[in-house]
Design an enzyme around this catalytic site. Structure first.
Site, PDB file in Angstrom:
ATOM      1  N   GLU A   1      -2.199  35.058 -11.094  1.00 55.51           N
ATOM      2  CA  GLU A   1      -1.339  34.896  -9.832  1.00 55.51           C
ATOM      3  C   GLU A   1      -0.087  35.685  -9.583  1.00 55.51           C
ATOM      4  OE1 GLU A   1      -2.887  34.109  -6.329  1.00 55.51           O
ATOM      5  OE2 GLU A   1      -4.805  33.213  -6.610  1.00 55.51           O
TER       6      GLU A   1
ATOM      7  N   SER B   1     -18.405 -28.722 -13.149  1.00 62.56           N
ATOM      8  CA  SER B   1     -17.956 -29.373 -14.479  1.00 62.56           C
ATOM      9  C   SER B   1     -16.546 -28.955 -15.624  1.00 62.56           C
ATOM     10  CB  SER B   1     -19.228 -29.966 -15.241  1.00 62.56           C
ATOM     11  OG  SER B   1     -20.541 -30.804 -14.651  1.00 62.56           O
TER      12      SER B   1
END
Length: 776
Positions: free
Chosen positions: A161, A421
């Site tokens: 590019e 519990s």
């Protein structure tokens, strides 16, 4: 370069009164004056072009010599052509420059603020992506830095590019000249000559104009970008904004969507593919036209080999790589926690958590598999924390976030449920701390009644005389309620508050003995924090999932750290409890003794719990239905404990053993204990508390022997708090009563000066407690 905005009535385009930049206007006037001169005039005084002559003194046009001067004719013709070409070139350049200046003026300021809008991302402790959210425009645009991208991708990008990216100033003259010559030769636009900076300018403007005016506007923008930003910042914008088809923008979003991985780990073929896609993102979409994408990728590879970025052999191997035809889903780990954090911090674009991504992913899979095994509409939640630092390493909120039948969107890690519990270890721990019991102390597991409350064991049976160790290992209900009756549910709730956990009760009622069996409301996060304190030898710590808040120990009082106002229990009591839980029977096909753990089941088989810890980690598991419906047969030992043991197997690193016994531990059998510790005494056996059945009154804040700085009070009164005792309470400071509310266990006192003070509280039955403090 700053540009002034057009005045009212002067648009950027269209209309008859457009504003032309002064420089452009001057240049055009000069060319117009020049064009009014005859093209071929004899030079004045033997030299010059005649540009400065007045029209009245211009001689007639020059004519070629007559007769026999062939060489002179040729020279004359060449001269005419050269002058004409030069003038035409100057005119074209001047016109182009004028158009460039006009494009620069029309472009307006750089829209850099729009480029800052990125997808909100949630990352783990090592910056690995947990979850991402689309932008308000519905785009996947993830933040990315050049250092986080594969170097081969960047080399291919520059080679294909913009090979002179780091040397030009936004516009590459060589590339532009090449593009013009190719257009003249082929009669059409072959290459645009765009640089990466020009492409960024186009992406910022949101316009893809392939006209000369559009290119000039991109050039003007590119020059302005180069003046405003560094090369690294421009490259970062390209990596973030480049289109890759659909709603994908940026190389990171494309890498995750097409390859399912971060862009730092790309193959050569994948690098080339990501270079090729932005040129024509919709025509080359991998999920629509993979063949076009393959051809484009191969062209990039060929160019990269020609530029010596890669070898020819590497290019050929990369061309053989498969083109993915479908998109991967973006990661959605810790979805509940991620959504909570994003909602709580809307201004942050990157949220970093203390989670460990591989562990989170592993435990989410574990939760999903076990939930399907247990039954329909069942969900699970898991939390793992490092209790030495307080950092949460994994938090699974449900079995499957996307499973509507299991109410997967409901975060069960933060849902308030009955803990069953699981609070029994803390009850016994407070009894050990107060010197009321020892693991070898004998206690009766027989029918008992506390007023109208008559607790029963889970199996509806009784076991007679058992030791405290056996009672906790087997999670017997009746002994736990007996111990809590003497310790006091108010004191238990107060210790939870010290550790940063507030137990919930219906309609703000007082704590009762039902707390021993789950008669309160807590979340999985809160239970994990309580057990983290137990694992730390009774020293509470706040758990956090925010990376910037890790390691902060919770402390809501102004007391000195040595007072341990955030303690759950003493180190000796915590060791006794841990030693008992270490020997709890493991689930089927599991090996016990490697860590301490406790299970719990809520009333009606609605919640199953299992929480365990070793020398470093604490792991908590919840199983149930988010709609609070019952699951017949659901129990902590059979449903949650197997998940707990599997989770411990998946923790990173070697196991850290539980700490050894402290120096003041009492070892031996019941026969070796002092007489007061041999057998448990109920409140009815205590003449000081006998007939009242209420726990004794205790000052919970400020703790005895604590120091409080006047600067911490900042002129405000000191709040005194008590647990237990029969209302109303009477408070005294140095023997003098102070005003208090008859309906609460709190009072306020305004200290007159620094020094020592004795606090006394007396309940309605005459029981008292005292604390000595120092104000400084």
């Amino acid at each position: 370069m700053s540009q002034s905005s057009p005045r009212k009535g002067e648009g950027r385009s269209g209309g008859d009164d457009q504003v032309v930049p002064p420089t452009s206007a001057t240049l055009l006037r000069r060319f117009s004056d020049f064009l009014r001169l005859p093209l071929f005039s004899p030079p004045l005084d033997g030299e010059g072009s005649g540009v400065g002559c007045s029209p009245s003194k211009i001689p007639p046009p020059l004519t070629p010599p007559r007769g026999g001067g062939g060489e002179s004719v040729r020279q004359f013709t060449i001269r005419r052509i050269a002058i004409a070409a030069s003038v035409s070139l100057l005119i074209s350049a001047g016109g182009a420059y004028g158009l460039y200046l006009k494009a620069f003026a029309d472009a307006g300021p750089l829209p850099l603020e729009q480029a800052k809008a990125v997808s909100v991302t949630v990352i783990d402790r090592d910056d690995r992506l947990l979850r991402a959210f689309t932008t308000t425009e519905g785009k996947w645009r993830l933040p990315v830095d050049p250092k986080d991208v594969d170097p081969h991708y960047l080399k291919m990008l520059f080679a294909f590019e913009d090979k002179r990216f780091y040397s030009h100033h936004g516009v590459d003259p060589k590339a532009v000249t090449r593009a013009v010559l190719q257009m003249l030769r082929h009669g059409r636009l072959v290459s645009g000559g765009s640089t990466l900076t020009m492409q960024v300018a186009r992406l910022l403007d949101g316009k893809h104009e392939r006209t000369a005016g559009g290119k000039l506007r991109q050039m003007a923008r590119a020059v302005e970008l180069e003046r405003t930003l560094s090369k690294t910042e421009i490259l970062k914008l390209y990596l973030r904004l480049a289109p890759f088809g659909g709603n994908l923008e940026g190389v990171r979003a494309a890498s995750l969507a097409y390859f399912g991985k971060e862009p730092r780990h790309l193959s050569l073929g994948e690098c080339a593919l990501l270079v090729a896609l932005p040129q024509s993102p919709e025509m080359r979409r991998l999920d629509r036209n993979p063949e076009a994408a393959r051809r484009a990728r191969n062209r990039v590879l060929t160019r990269a080999a020609a530029a010596h970025v890669i070898t020819v052999a590497e290019a050929e191997r990369a061309k053989a790589e498969r083109i993915p035809a479908v998109r991967y889903a973006f990661p959605m780990l810790a979805p509940h926690l991620s959504e909570t954090e994003v909602a709580a911090h809307p201004a942050e674009s990157v949220i970093k958590l203390t989670l460990d991504r591989p562990l989170q992913q592993n435990l989410e899979r574990l939760a999903r598999e076990h939930a399907r095994t247990i039954g329909d509409n069942v969900s699970t939640a898991i939390i793992v924390a490092d209790h030495q630092t307080g950092e949460i390493l994994a938090e699974v909120g449900s079995a499957d976030y996307m499973d509507a039948a299991r109410h997967g969107a409901v975060d069960m890690a933060t849902a308030v449920r009955s803990p069953g519990s699981t609070l029994k270890p803390f009850i016994y721990g407070l009894a050990f701390e107060a010197g009321l019991a020892h693991p070898a102390t004998l206690i009766e597991d027989r029918p008992v009644r506390f007023g109208t409350y008559a607790p029963k064991n889970f199996d509806e049976g009784y076991h007679g005389t058992v030791s405290i160790r056996e009672a906790l290992e087997q999670s017997l209900n009746v002994p736990a309620v007996r111990v809590l009756a003497r310790v006091g549910p108010g004191k238990l709730a107060g210790r939870f508050r010290r550790a940063g956990v507030t137990a919930r009760f219906p309609d703000k009622s007082e704590p009762t003995l039902a707390m021993a069996l789950g008669g309160t409301g807590l979340t999985l996060e809160e239970l994990t924090q309580l057990y983290a304190g137990l694992a730390r030898g009774g020293d509470g710590i706040t758990l956090t999932h925010r990376y910037d808040q890790r390691g902060k120990i919770w402390g809501a009082t102004h007391a000195k750290p040595l007072v341990n106002a955030h303690r759950l229990m003493s180190p000796l009591a915590a060791w006794y409890v841990s030693d008992i839980l270490k020997d709890a029977p493991p689930p089927l096909n599991a090996k016990g003794g490697r860590f301490a753990y406790k299970t719990g089941t809520s009333y009606g088989y609605r919640d199953a719990w299992a929480i365990g810890f070793d020398g470093r980690y604490v792991v908590a598991v919840w199983v149930g239905r988010p709609d609070n419906s019952s699951i017949p047969g659901l129990m902590g030992r059979s449903a949650a404990a197997p998940i707990l043991f599997d989770a411990f197997e998946r923790l990173p690193g070697p196991r850290t053993p539980l700490p050894g016994a402290p120096a003041n531990v009492i070892k031996g059998t019941n026969a070796d204990l002092p007489a007061p510790l041999k057998r448990w005494r109920d409140p009815s056996d205590d003449p000081a508390a006998g007939k009242f059945l209420e726990p004794p009154v205790l000052i919970s804040f400020p703790p005895d022997q604590s120091e409080i700085a006047e600067t911490d009070l900042d002129g405000e009164p000191l709040v005194l708090k008590a647990d237990g005792g029969a209302l109303p309470l009477t408070w005294l400071v140095d023997g003098k009563p102070i005003q208090s509310d008859a309906h609460t266990r709190e009072a306020t006192w305004q200290p007159a000066s620094a020094g020592f003070a004795k606090l006394t509280v007396i309940d309605a039955n005459g029981r008292t407690d005292r604390a000595f403090i120092r104000l400084r």
